[in-house]
Design a protein around this motif. Structure first.
Motif, PDB file in Angstrom:
ATOM      1  N   PHE A 139       2.886  10.250  46.986  1.00  0.00           N
ATOM      2  CA  PHE A 139       3.872   9.167  47.036  1.00  0.00           C
ATOM      3  C   PHE A 139       3.263   7.869  47.571  1.00  0.00           C
ATOM      4  O   PHE A 139       3.697   7.351  48.608  1.00  0.00           O
ATOM      5  CB  PHE A 139       5.048   9.554  47.933  1.00  0.00           C
ATOM      6  N   PRO A 140       2.251   7.323  46.900  1.00  0.00           N
ATOM      7  CA  PRO A 140       1.653   6.083  47.424  1.00  0.00           C
ATOM      8  C   PRO A 140       2.653   4.928  47.335  1.00  0.00           C
ATOM      9  O   PRO A 140       3.625   4.998  46.582  1.00  0.00           O
ATOM     10  CB  PRO A 140       0.472   5.839  46.482  1.00  0.00           C
ATOM     11  N   SER A 141       2.354   3.903  48.104  1.00  0.00           N
ATOM     12  CA  SER A 141       3.193   2.705  48.070  1.00  0.00           C
ATOM     13  C   SER A 141       3.014   1.977  46.749  1.00  0.00           C
ATOM     14  O   SER A 141       1.966   2.061  46.112  1.00  0.00           O
ATOM     15  CB  SER A 141       2.760   1.801  49.222  1.00  0.00           C
ATOM     16  N   LEU A 142       4.033   1.209  46.370  1.00  0.00           N
ATOM     17  CA  LEU A 142       3.902   0.428  45.131  1.00  0.00           C
ATOM     18  C   LEU A 142       2.817  -0.632  45.257  1.00  0.00           C
ATOM     19  O   LEU A 142       2.318  -1.152  44.255  1.00  0.00           O
ATOM     20  CB  LEU A 142       5.253  -0.182  44.722  1.00  0.00           C
ATOM     21  N   SER A 143       2.396  -0.970  46.467  1.00  0.00           N
ATOM     22  CA  SER A 143       1.296  -1.924  46.659  1.00  0.00           C
ATOM     23  C   SER A 143      -0.088  -1.273  46.549  1.00  0.00           C
ATOM     24  O   SER A 143      -1.099  -1.972  46.536  1.00  0.00           O
ATOM     25  CB  SER A 143       1.355  -2.561  48.059  1.00  0.00           C
ATOM     26  N   TRP A 144      -0.131   0.045  46.532  1.00  0.00           N
ATOM     27  CA  TRP A 144      -1.411   0.745  46.693  1.00  0.00           C
ATOM     28  C   TRP A 144      -2.417   0.456  45.579  1.00  0.00           C
ATOM     29  O   TRP A 144      -3.578   0.126  45.874  1.00  0.00           O
ATOM     30  CB  TRP A 144      -1.151   2.241  46.876  1.00  0.00           C
TER      31      TRP A 144
ATOM     32  N   SER B  68      -4.545   5.181  37.755  1.00  0.00           N
ATOM     33  CA  SER B  68      -5.357   6.159  37.029  1.00  0.00           C
ATOM     34  C   SER B  68      -6.692   5.584  36.562  1.00  0.00           C
ATOM     35  O   SER B  68      -7.613   6.337  36.267  1.00  0.00           O
ATOM     36  CB  SER B  68      -4.596   6.700  35.814  1.00  0.00           C
ATOM     37  N   SER B  69      -6.800   4.263  36.505  1.00  0.00           N
ATOM     38  CA  SER B  69      -8.094   3.693  36.134  1.00  0.00           C
ATOM     39  C   SER B  69      -9.090   3.816  37.282  1.00  0.00           C
ATOM     40  O   SER B  69     -10.296   3.718  37.083  1.00  0.00           O
ATOM     41  CB  SER B  69      -7.932   2.224  35.730  1.00  0.00           C
ATOM     42  N   LEU B  70      -8.584   4.061  38.484  1.00  0.00           N
ATOM     43  CA  LEU B  70      -9.457   4.117  39.660  1.00  0.00           C
ATOM     44  C   LEU B  70      -9.719   5.528  40.171  1.00  0.00           C
ATOM     45  O   LEU B  70     -10.702   5.762  40.873  1.00  0.00           O
ATOM     46  CB  LEU B  70      -8.853   3.308  40.814  1.00  0.00           C
ATOM     47  N   GLN B  71      -8.805   6.453  39.911  1.00  0.00           N
ATOM     48  CA  GLN B  71      -8.983   7.805  40.461  1.00  0.00           C
ATOM     49  C   GLN B  71      -8.126   8.823  39.702  1.00  0.00           C
ATOM     50  O   GLN B  71      -7.278   8.448  38.885  1.00  0.00           O
ATOM     51  CB  GLN B  71      -8.647   7.820  41.963  1.00  0.00           C
ATOM     52  N   GLN B  72      -8.361  10.100  39.969  1.00  0.00           N
ATOM     53  CA  GLN B  72      -7.567  11.193  39.414  1.00  0.00           C
ATOM     54  C   GLN B  72      -6.175  11.092  40.050  1.00  0.00           C
ATOM     55  O   GLN B  72      -6.043  11.075  41.270  1.00  0.00           O
ATOM     56  CB  GLN B  72      -8.283  12.458  39.833  1.00  0.00           C
ATOM     57  N   THR B  73      -5.125  11.019  39.216  1.00  0.00           N
ATOM     58  CA  THR B  73      -3.780  10.797  39.782  1.00  0.00           C
ATOM     59  C   THR B  73      -2.777  11.864  39.350  1.00  0.00           C
ATOM     60  O   THR B  73      -1.569  11.660  39.447  1.00  0.00           O
ATOM     61  CB  THR B  73      -3.240   9.424  39.329  1.00  0.00           C
ATOM     62  N   GLY B  74      -3.305  12.991  38.879  1.00  0.00           N
ATOM     63  CA  GLY B  74      -2.415  14.044  38.373  1.00  0.00           C
ATOM     64  C   GLY B  74      -1.412  14.558  39.394  1.00  0.00           C
ATOM     65  O   GLY B  74      -0.394  15.150  39.029  1.00  0.00           O
ATOM     66  N   SER B  75      -1.682  14.337  40.673  1.00  0.00           N
ATOM     67  CA  SER B  75      -0.772  14.836  41.710  1.00  0.00           C
ATOM     68  C   SER B  75       0.289  13.819  42.120  1.00  0.00           C
ATOM     69  O   SER B  75       1.223  14.156  42.853  1.00  0.00           O
ATOM     70  CB  SER B  75      -1.590  15.232  42.951  1.00  0.00           C
ATOM     71  N   VAL B  76       0.146  12.571  41.650  1.00  0.00           N
ATOM     72  CA  VAL B  76       1.080  11.515  42.095  1.00  0.00           C
ATOM     73  C   VAL B  76       2.452  11.704  41.445  1.00  0.00           C
ATOM     74  O   VAL B  76       2.559  11.847  40.237  1.00  0.00           O
ATOM     75  CB  VAL B  76       0.519  10.108  41.766  1.00  0.00           C
ATOM     76  N   GLN B  77       3.508  11.707  42.263  1.00  0.00           N
ATOM     77  CA  GLN B  77       4.865  11.913  41.749  1.00  0.00           C
ATOM     78  C   GLN B  77       5.616  10.598  41.567  1.00  0.00           C
ATOM     79  O   GLN B  77       6.193  10.333  40.524  1.00  0.00           O
ATOM     80  CB  GLN B  77       5.656  12.813  42.693  1.00  0.00           C
ATOM     81  N   LEU B  78       5.645   9.791  42.608  1.00  0.00           N
ATOM     82  CA  LEU B  78       6.421   8.549  42.596  1.00  0.00           C
ATOM     83  C   LEU B  78       5.696   7.503  43.432  1.00  0.00           C
ATOM     84  O   LEU B  78       4.941   7.841  44.349  1.00  0.00           O
ATOM     85  CB  LEU B  78       7.797   8.771  43.241  1.00  0.00           C
ATOM     86  N   PHE B  79       5.950   6.230  43.133  1.00  0.00           N
ATOM     87  CA  PHE B  79       5.462   5.150  43.991  1.00  0.00           C
ATOM     88  C   PHE B  79       6.610   4.702  44.884  1.00  0.00           C
ATOM     89  O   PHE B  79       7.738   4.518  44.423  1.00  0.00           O
ATOM     90  CB  PHE B  79       4.921   3.997  43.137  1.00  0.00           C
ATOM     91  N   ALA B  80       6.297   4.539  46.166  1.00  0.00           N
ATOM     92  CA  ALA B  80       7.342   4.272  47.160  1.00  0.00           C
ATOM     93  C   ALA B  80       7.470   2.779  47.432  1.00  0.00           C
ATOM     94  O   ALA B  80       6.484   2.043  47.381  1.00  0.00           O
ATOM     95  CB  ALA B  80       7.000   4.991  48.449  1.00  0.00           C
ATOM     96  N   ASP B  81       8.677   2.379  47.710  1.00  0.00           N
ATOM     97  CA  ASP B  81       8.911   1.031  48.218  1.00  0.00           C
ATOM     98  C   ASP B  81       9.197   1.170  49.719  1.00  0.00           C
ATOM     99  O   ASP B  81      10.336   1.357  50.128  1.00  0.00           O
ATOM    100  CB  ASP B  81      10.095   0.405  47.485  1.00  0.00           C
ATOM    101  N   TYR B  82       8.122   1.104  50.508  1.00  0.00           N
ATOM    102  CA  TYR B  82       8.285   1.391  51.943  1.00  0.00           C
ATOM    103  C   TYR B  82       9.075   0.321  52.676  1.00  0.00           C
ATOM    104  O   TYR B  82       9.555   0.538  53.779  1.00  0.00           O
ATOM    105  CB  TYR B  82       6.923   1.658  52.606  1.00  0.00           C
ATOM    106  N   ASP B  83       9.222  -0.841  52.050  1.00  0.00           N
ATOM    107  CA  ASP B  83      10.084  -1.858  52.651  1.00  0.00           C
ATOM    108  C   ASP B  83      11.541  -1.395  52.665  1.00  0.00           C
ATOM    109  O   ASP B  83      12.317  -1.796  53.517  1.00  0.00           O
ATOM    110  CB  ASP B  83       9.990  -3.179  51.872  1.00  0.00           C
TER     111      ASP B  83
END
Lengths: 505, 505
Positions: A139-144, B68-83
């Motif tokens: 769950f990386p941040s949208l800024s990541w 995905s252009s920078l790393q293997q992202t098969g495990s990523v589910q969602l991008f968070a808006d931590y704000d």
């Protein structure tokens, strides 16, 4: 220099991938900014060291006693008052002020309490990125993605288009090794995605073929960390390795040069040749032994092992050997990376004809991690993975660090300060050849030897008692590891203090 | 409960060291504070989940492509808006709001953007401790001994008087193993400080006796991290281990219980016995094989491996076996530690007659590290060491977390919420026995099985599409890992969503 390297590569046709050339062009643009001339001071720094008590003083001693009830503290030197540290100056619990040419084992990039670091979390968005530390692999941040691109990839070594963040130098190397083993076995499988049932079962009981007999070659004197994989490649000192089980992985000799370099070209060239031959021999030996070498890890300058440097030719030939034998080349820039050698990455000094496969970093980069080329991206998810996979809070600080490096031309300043400091050290070795020899290094990443370990330790301790923090490494070496804001005036204090000590001896 | 344990120990005379009893008395005082009754809500939390797009939505998908252009992202589910995340609610890049019962693989202790965390660095002193990250083993801050005492030692497991901070769970376990090997070899040497020349030389080429043939025993289904030492003890899934060389270390079976527990007491008791016998057998086998077991590592509840629990009797007997064989017992509380099971440390549920030797932690503790008893303090410096050795910035956040846990009675709340949630899950397994079974766990550290992996994945994905984040583990298990601020009303939403899904199936 990168520009030269770039042109040379264009001529020799070594640059096949357009992405690689794009990165180089970007990097050239950055370099032209980094190498403008200028000099900036640090506001609020004292003019010189100021020692008021014994070192360590009574407060540091009392704190040491407290801490010793909780853990082994034999390595603790001083307790810091971080409220008072500033720029190149370290202030201890007893109010003593030291010029810091060691910077927390080379891990403070732009000095203490830099205003740019102090304001890094003023924006609430960044503060939230800090306190809500995510599982970056899930769950990386949208800024990541943007942060990785704008911060880490803005200084990526030429030709390496991928990056993984980690927690520290050891786990960066450990995960680089894992990437190498996966890449190697993937080649064996001809790129097939599936694992065999035999592999699936055997790996669960730590046996081949699932847990294969493969190795990482490292060099005598190399230091790559202290977790079990990293430690199996660390070859600097017994105290780090004793009592820890280790993998049967090969070690090869690293050149030990005679100084001054310009008076020993023939011997040092022969030393390179001898070491390279043994690298090839040990690769064959471990191949025959059934533990083939999948990767090789090497520091551009062996730091912990004694600040041993090797020639660009040595590294070019290492890369040739790797390519010939299908071995991945990992450059460990944990201590050399982020500017101290007068280039962003020390291996830029070598003008390698093609990029290394993986470059690992930590320390001054504030976050651990490694750059890698596309072919080292694992085919499956969860292969190079852990809960945190780095820390956005550290990238926010690194962003500030890289801005300061660029705006204040700190790479250029490090080259100039380093030149001045090295010349001063050479002068001292001419004046005091019985006390100091083998001055060496690049940028401010410098070192010198004493004739014996005892004298080396005495010099370093006397430096400390006189208000200058330096480090030791290897058997007889003192290493200098200032921040990138170290200027000529700081170098002068270092040299004057050293000269005064030598006069007393 | 600790109080009962304490009295029992006083009676049985198992408590020999006065330090141990002092710690227990301290802990009792803390417990009485922790277990007051009360309930607090989270200001600004939405009333319920709110899903407005497909999951993942278009923005998350676009960000995934970038990353995905920078790393293997098969495990990523969602991008968070931590704000926008708040308390128990996770907000993604597309503006969808989820009730978070997975919390970044169980690593968010008191929810998102807790005001106490947001104010942690308001005091400039703490900000300076954050940005001037020291080499803690060499130049710690003058506040460090006090911070270790007031923060980490204030919640230390009974009887463990020492602590080392680390960077993450993997390196905490790696360094716990190193401490065990040093302790074991120290016993062999009869406490002599000196190493033999043979040891000094052989360790540099990764051979015995310097790099000894010793092992750490772990359990089938156990997960202890992914660096090479930790990975050699991880036995949960092949995908973590494939292609990585591993140490020839022993694995023993961990009990697999039949549920409901009260209807299968005899079988489960036999299962304990069977596993314990095999633990003893494998210890003998590796002794004969010349790779003696120096330490054993076990999770109080196997998490990644499928939320497998074992009885207090099983753990008591494990400890007996360890003591009988001179083996160190390491309890891995990386996922169970810091409250989610309704006690600060899950192993408190077992009423062990004496403390375990080492307890490792990370995740909700925000910093990695391990507690250990005095005899595991290395004799020499630089043995359990690295550049950073932890991060004061994380202890500053942990201090806030522990204050909130205490002031808001979150351990007590976790017990109550967990009881409610578990009862609700039991009710669901009565209503839908073909969809859900084997409800289990302690506190809110709960889990349930589906009959097949496919159905398990379908349930978890449908939960997500309906605004509830939960996790999977093992083959057929869904795990619940909320923050400690998860209340009855959140549990209700989890249960209602699950019931509605089951109705549809």
């Amino acid at each position: 220099m990168q520009a030269v390297n770039f042109l040379r590569m264009l001529k020799t046709g070594n640059m096949l991938r357009s992405t690689h050339s794009l990165f180089l062009i970007k990097k050239l643009r950055l370099s032209s900014v980094l190498f403008r001339n200028s000099s900036v001071g640090v506001k609020g720094e004292p003019a010189k060291p100021n020692i008021q008590t014994s070192v360590p003083g009574p407060k540091s001693q009392q704190l040491l006693e407290e801490l010793s009830s909780l853990q082994q503290t034999g390595s603790v030197q001083l307790f810091a008052d971080y409220d008072k540290c500033i720029g190149n100056y370290f202030v201890d619990a007893d109010g003593n002020t030291f010029l810091d040419a060691f910077t927390q084992i080379s891990s403070i990039p732009i000095g203490y309490n830099h205003p740019k670091l102090m304001e890094a979390f003023k924006d609430e968005h960044y503060l939230k990125e800090l306190v809500n530390r995510p599982a970056l692999g899930v769950f990386p941040s949208l800024s990541w993605p943007e942060m990785l691109k704008n911060v880490l990839m803005s200084v990526a070594p030429s030709g390496l288009n991928c990056v993984a963040t980690m927690m520290c130098g050891s786990c960066s190397n450990e995960n680089a090794y894992k990437s190498v083993f996966m890449w190697y076995r993937n080649k064996d499988r001809g790129g097939k995605m599936d694992f065999t049932p035999e592999e699936m079962e055997s790996c669960m009981i730590n046996q081949p073929p699932g847990a294969p007999s493969l190795s990482i070659l490292s060099f005598k004197g190399g230091f790559h960390g202290r977790t079990f994989g990293a430690l199996s490649t660390t070859r600097s000192k017994a105290i780090h390795k004793l009592d820890c089980p280790a993998f049967d992985w090969p070690v090869a000799p690293f050149p030990r040069y005679k100084y001054p370099l310009d008076q020993h070209q023939r011997e040092n060239c022969e030393e390179d040749q001898k070491c390279l031959e043994q690298v090839e021999e040990v690769i064959q030996k471990y191949h025959k032994k059934g533990i083939p070498v999948a990767g090789m890890i090497v520091e551009p300058i062996q730091a912990e092992g004694g600040d041993n440097e090797a020639s660009p030719d040595f590294f070019k030939n290492l890369q040739k050997i790797c390519k010939k034998n299908g071995i991945a080349l990992i450059i460990d820039e944990v201590q050399t990376g982020c500017g101290p050698t007068g280039k962003m990455w020390c291996h830029e000094h070598f003008n390698l004809p093609s990029p290394p496969d993986i470059v690992t970093f930590s320390k001054k980069m504030l976050t651990g991690g490694f750059y890698f080329s596309e072919e080292f991206k694992p085919l499956h998810p969860y292969r190079v993975f852990n809960t945190w996979m780095g820390d956005p809070g550290k990238l926010i600080l690194l962003k500030q660090v890289l801005t300061v490096i660029k705006n204040d031309n700190l790479i250029c300043q490090t080259q100039e300060t380093g030149k001045y400091l090295k010349e001063g050290l050479h002068q001292l070795e001419n004046e005091y050849p019985n006390i100091i020899n083998s001055v060496r290094g690049r940028g401010t990443f410098l070192a010198y030897n004493a004739p014996t370990t005892e004298l080396r330790d005495k010099i370093n301790n006397t430096l400390k008692k006189n208000g200058v923090l330096s480090g030791v490494c290897g058997e007889k070496t003192i290493r200098i590891r200032p921040a990138l804001i170290f200027e000529k005036k700081h170098a002068e204090i270092y040299l004057d203090t050293l000269r005064n000590i030598f006069k007393e001896f």
